[in-house]
Scaffold this motif. Structure first.
Motif, PDB file in Angstrom:
ATOM      1  N   GLY A  25      30.624  49.299   4.650  1.00  0.00           N
ATOM      2  CA  GLY A  25      29.505  49.660   6.153  1.00  0.00           C
ATOM      3  C   GLY A  25      28.693  51.136   4.858  1.00  0.00           C
ATOM      4  N   ASP A  26      28.159  51.636   4.381  1.00  0.00           N
ATOM      5  CA  ASP A  26      27.928  52.660   3.691  1.00  0.00           C
ATOM      6  C   ASP A  26      26.890  51.704   2.647  1.00  0.00           C
ATOM      7  OD1 ASP A  26      29.758  54.081   4.522  1.00  0.00           O
ATOM      8  OD2 ASP A  26      31.309  54.312   3.123  1.00  0.00           O
ATOM      9  N   LEU A  27      25.634  50.824   3.267  1.00  0.00           N
ATOM     10  CA  LEU A  27      24.622  51.172   2.336  1.00  0.00           C
ATOM     11  C   LEU A  27      23.857  52.153   2.665  1.00  0.00           C
ATOM     12  CD1 LEU A  27      23.702  47.367   3.331  1.00  0.00           C
ATOM     13  CD2 LEU A  27      24.866  48.217   1.184  1.00  0.00           C
ATOM     14  N   TRP A  28      23.888  53.093   3.634  1.00  0.00           N
ATOM     15  CA  TRP A  28      22.958  54.142   3.074  1.00  0.00           C
ATOM     16  C   TRP A  28      23.498  55.074   2.793  1.00  0.00           C
ATOM     17  CZ3 TRP A  28      24.135  59.029   3.802  1.00  0.00           C
ATOM     18  CH2 TRP A  28      26.618  59.282   4.177  1.00  0.00           C
ATOM     19  N   LYS A  29      24.742  55.247   2.031  1.00  0.00           N
ATOM     20  CA  LYS A  29      24.309  55.864   0.645  1.00  0.00           C
ATOM     21  C   LYS A  29      23.689  55.539  -0.531  1.00  0.00           C
ATOM     22  CE  LYS A  29      29.482  56.982   1.761  1.00  0.00           C
ATOM     23  NZ  LYS A  29      30.756  57.227   1.301  1.00  0.00           N
ATOM     24  N   ILE A  30      23.298  54.492  -0.881  1.00  0.00           N
ATOM     25  CA  ILE A  30      22.016  54.220  -1.842  1.00  0.00           C
ATOM     26  C   ILE A  30      20.568  54.580  -1.307  1.00  0.00           C
ATOM     27  CG2 ILE A  30      21.108  52.462  -2.621  1.00  0.00           C
ATOM     28  CD1 ILE A  30      23.154  50.402  -1.878  1.00  0.00           C
ATOM     29  N   VAL A  31      20.535  55.426  -2.504  1.00  0.00           N
ATOM     30  CA  VAL A  31      19.293  56.900  -2.003  1.00  0.00           C
ATOM     31  C   VAL A  31      18.109  55.614  -3.039  1.00  0.00           C
ATOM     32  CG1 VAL A  31      18.349  58.204  -3.537  1.00  0.00           C
ATOM     33  CG2 VAL A  31      20.643  58.587  -3.736  1.00  0.00           C
ATOM     34  N   PRO A  32      16.957  55.647  -1.700  1.00  0.00           N
ATOM     35  CA  PRO A  32      15.927  55.126  -1.968  1.00  0.00           C
ATOM     36  C   PRO A  32      15.086  55.652  -2.610  1.00  0.00           C
ATOM     37  CG  PRO A  32      15.900  56.703   0.046  1.00  0.00           C
ATOM     38  CD  PRO A  32      17.244  56.889  -0.992  1.00  0.00           C
ATOM     39  N   ASN A  33      13.952  54.918  -3.337  1.00  0.00           N
ATOM     40  CA  ASN A  33      12.880  54.771  -4.814  1.00  0.00           C
ATOM     41  C   ASN A  33      11.772  55.314  -3.767  1.00  0.00           C
ATOM     42  OD1 ASN A  33      10.691  54.150  -6.243  1.00  0.00           O
ATOM     43  ND2 ASN A  33      12.438  54.733  -7.631  1.00  0.00           N
ATOM     44  N   ASN A  34      11.192  56.392  -3.797  1.00  0.00           N
ATOM     45  CA  ASN A  34       9.813  57.236  -4.108  1.00  0.00           C
ATOM     46  C   ASN A  34       8.931  57.294  -4.165  1.00  0.00           C
ATOM     47  OD1 ASN A  34      10.974  57.556  -1.453  1.00  0.00           O
ATOM     48  ND2 ASN A  34      11.706  59.389  -1.863  1.00  0.00           N
ATOM     49  N   GLN A  35       8.485  56.457  -6.000  1.00  0.00           N
ATOM     50  CA  GLN A  35       7.991  56.222  -7.036  1.00  0.00           C
ATOM     51  C   GLN A  35       7.144  55.799  -6.292  1.00  0.00           C
ATOM     52  OE1 GLN A  35      10.921  55.343  -9.880  1.00  0.00           O
ATOM     53  NE2 GLN A  35       9.710  56.420 -10.674  1.00  0.00           N
ATOM     54  N   LEU A  36       5.634  55.643  -7.408  1.00  0.00           N
ATOM     55  CA  LEU A  36       4.455  55.070  -6.812  1.00  0.00           C
ATOM     56  C   LEU A  36       4.849  53.906  -7.385  1.00  0.00           C
ATOM     57  CD1 LEU A  36       2.511  57.739  -7.223  1.00  0.00           C
ATOM     58  CD2 LEU A  36       2.938  56.362  -5.297  1.00  0.00           C
ATOM     59  N   LYS A  37       3.925  52.753  -7.509  1.00  0.00           N
ATOM     60  CA  LYS A  37       3.682  51.545  -7.396  1.00  0.00           C
ATOM     61  C   LYS A  37       4.354  51.041  -8.687  1.00  0.00           C
ATOM     62  CE  LYS A  37      -0.451  49.993  -6.165  1.00  0.00           C
ATOM     63  NZ  LYS A  37      -1.711  49.019  -5.968  1.00  0.00           N
ATOM     64  N   ASP A  38       3.153  52.166  -9.657  1.00  0.00           N
ATOM     65  CA  ASP A  38       3.122  52.142 -11.259  1.00  0.00           C
ATOM     66  C   ASP A  38       3.722  52.769 -11.679  1.00  0.00           C
ATOM     67  OD1 ASP A  38       1.093  49.586 -10.991  1.00  0.00           O
ATOM     68  OD2 ASP A  38      -0.735  51.820 -10.672  1.00  0.00           O
ATOM     69  N   ASP A  39       4.683  53.064 -11.083  1.00  0.00           N
ATOM     70  CA  ASP A  39       5.684  54.084 -11.776  1.00  0.00           C
ATOM     71  C   ASP A  39       6.206  53.129 -12.656  1.00  0.00           C
ATOM     72  OD1 ASP A  39       4.805  56.288 -11.787  1.00  0.00           O
ATOM     73  OD2 ASP A  39       5.732  56.902  -9.621  1.00  0.00           O
ATOM     74  N   VAL A  40       7.706  53.705 -13.481  1.00  0.00           N
ATOM     75  CA  VAL A  40       8.613  52.969 -14.499  1.00  0.00           C
ATOM     76  C   VAL A  40       9.950  53.576 -14.011  1.00  0.00           C
ATOM     77  CG1 VAL A  40      10.194  53.043 -16.154  1.00  0.00           C
ATOM     78  CG2 VAL A  40       7.428  52.637 -16.617  1.00  0.00           C
ATOM     79  N   VAL A  41      10.579  52.051 -13.131  1.00  0.00           N
ATOM     80  CA  VAL A  41      11.566  52.732 -12.719  1.00  0.00           C
ATOM     81  C   VAL A  41      12.914  52.757 -13.611  1.00  0.00           C
ATOM     82  CG1 VAL A  41      12.988  52.006 -10.713  1.00  0.00           C
ATOM     83  CG2 VAL A  41      10.718  52.128 -10.289  1.00  0.00           C
ATOM     84  N   VAL A  42      13.200  51.385 -14.242  1.00  0.00           N
ATOM     85  CA  VAL A  42      14.125  51.333 -15.348  1.00  0.00           C
ATOM     86  C   VAL A  42      14.203  50.754 -16.361  1.00  0.00           C
ATOM     87  CG1 VAL A  42      15.312  49.155 -13.965  1.00  0.00           C
ATOM     88  CG2 VAL A  42      16.603  50.269 -15.356  1.00  0.00           C
ATOM     89  N   GLY A  43      14.266  51.128 -17.529  1.00  0.00           N
ATOM     90  CA  GLY A  43      14.010  50.598 -18.984  1.00  0.00           C
ATOM     91  C   GLY A  43      12.404  50.556 -19.119  1.00  0.00           C
ATOM     92  N   ASN A  44      11.622  49.475 -19.133  1.00  0.00           N
ATOM     93  CA  ASN A  44      10.069  49.617 -19.121  1.00  0.00           C
ATOM     94  C   ASN A  44       9.999  48.936 -17.810  1.00  0.00           C
ATOM     95  OD1 ASN A  44       9.516  50.605 -21.664  1.00  0.00           O
ATOM     96  ND2 ASN A  44      10.576  49.004 -22.853  1.00  0.00           N
ATOM     97  N   VAL A  45      10.179  48.789 -16.640  1.00  0.00           N
ATOM     98  CA  VAL A  45       9.427  47.967 -15.426  1.00  0.00           C
ATOM     99  C   VAL A  45       9.403  49.089 -14.502  1.00  0.00           C
ATOM    100  CG1 VAL A  45      10.410  45.931 -14.022  1.00  0.00           C
ATOM    101  CG2 VAL A  45      11.733  46.382 -16.598  1.00  0.00           C
ATOM    102  N   THR A  46       7.555  48.460 -14.241  1.00  0.00           N
ATOM    103  CA  THR A  46       7.693  49.327 -12.615  1.00  0.00           C
ATOM    104  C   THR A  46       8.492  49.628 -11.923  1.00  0.00           C
ATOM    105  OG1 THR A  46       5.749  47.971 -12.685  1.00  0.00           O
ATOM    106  CG2 THR A  46       5.118  49.852 -14.310  1.00  0.00           C
TER     107      THR A  46
END
Length: 287
Positions: A52-73
């Motif tokens: 019951g702790d999914l609220w602990k996952i931090v939301p991502n507030n980056q822009l759509k063309d920002d790289v999030v992980v590896g080379n993937v936006t």
């Protein structure tokens, strides 16, 4: 709300099916390079959801063309779902169709009144793009629940989380928490609210209220009840007009008992219960 069994599809199987639909070699390699990262995200999701702790996952507030992980936006992560799972003709579409078909009678598990027409990201992909194809995060839902008040809202604590049909539906249906009042209007009005058992934890007690608010269920259930009240009224006028009030009450109790056997927290069960407990309604308030 209604519970659903957890999907059995393994993350790697889902990911690989989606990869079969990727035509651009560079993009496909970039996706495959983060396969392990996304698998860890899926595993963490499963653990936190069970707690019951999914609220602990931090939301991502980056822009759509920002790289999030590896080379993937961020846009490309969301595209895993829209381009390679939802898109007609793609191998991953089999996963989408299977999830859509998992809701019994095509009824939305969030509300129990709408017809399933889409998949809802329990944690919205706009804020959690790394979870876009995690099947445990994909809930077959009606349009009102998917596009309504919940939207892209993010829970900031445990008590503000709506109920998760895969992980918590059974527990939150172990006792009645959905109730309603009968207002002495003409015609009668039904008002819904949450009143969970005092034995529940403070967090769980608040969560049922959060669930009603997230999907605007109090208003939606009252709308459904208005239609059902017209049927009850007509039944009483045709068959119980000259009967004593206790016979009308017994009829309502029978309806409630039958509904309880199917769904302890349905809007119908709460309505029949409240009507049978209303002396005003049984004495003639139905007219």
């Amino acid at each position: 709300m209604r519970s659903l069994p957890k999907p059995i599809a393994a993350f790697y199987d889902v990911f690989d099916l989606c990869m079969e639909g990727v035509g651009r070699a560079v993009l496909k390699k970039n996706y495959e390079d983060i396969r392990g990262d996304l698998y860890k995200d899926a595993s963490d999701y499963d653990v936190l959801a069970a707690q019951g702790d999914l609220w602990k996952i931090v939301p991502n507030n980056q822009l759509k063309d920002d790289v999030v992980v590896g080379n993937v936006t961020k846009k490309q992560l969301r595209g895993l779902y829209s381009n390679y799972m939802v898109a007609e003709g793609k191998p991953g579409r089999a996963i989408y169709d299977g999830l859509m078909a998992s809701a019994p009678l095509e009824m939305c598990p969030y509300c129990g009144v709408g017809r399933v027409s889409t998949l809802d990201h329990y944690l919205p992909k706009a804020k959690f793009p790394r979870l876009s194809i995690v099947v445990e995060n994909l809930i077959p839902a009606c349009k009102d629940c998917n596009m309504g008040t919940k939207g892209t809202a993010v829970a900031v604590n445990a008590e503000s989380q709506p109920i998760h049909p895969y992980y918590e539906g059974v527990d939150f249906n172990s006792a009645q928490w959905l109730f309603c009042d009968v207002l002495q209007t003409s015609p009668a009005t039904i008002i819904y609210y949450a009143n969970p058992p005092v034995s529940w934890s403070p967090v769980d007690r608040k969560r049922v209220g959060a669930h009603l608010k997230s999907f605007d269920l109090s208003a939606r259930f009252s709308f459904q009840a208005a239609e059902e009240l017209s049927h009850v009224r007509q039944t009483f006028i045709q068959y119980y007009r000259n009967s004593p009030s206790n016979e009308r009450r017994d009829y309502l109790v029978q309806l409630e008992t039958a509904e309880y056997a199917l769904r302890p927290n349905s809007w119908k069960r709460a309505m029949y219960q409240a009507l049978s407990n209303s002396q005003w309604y049984c004495d003639g308030g139905y007219q």
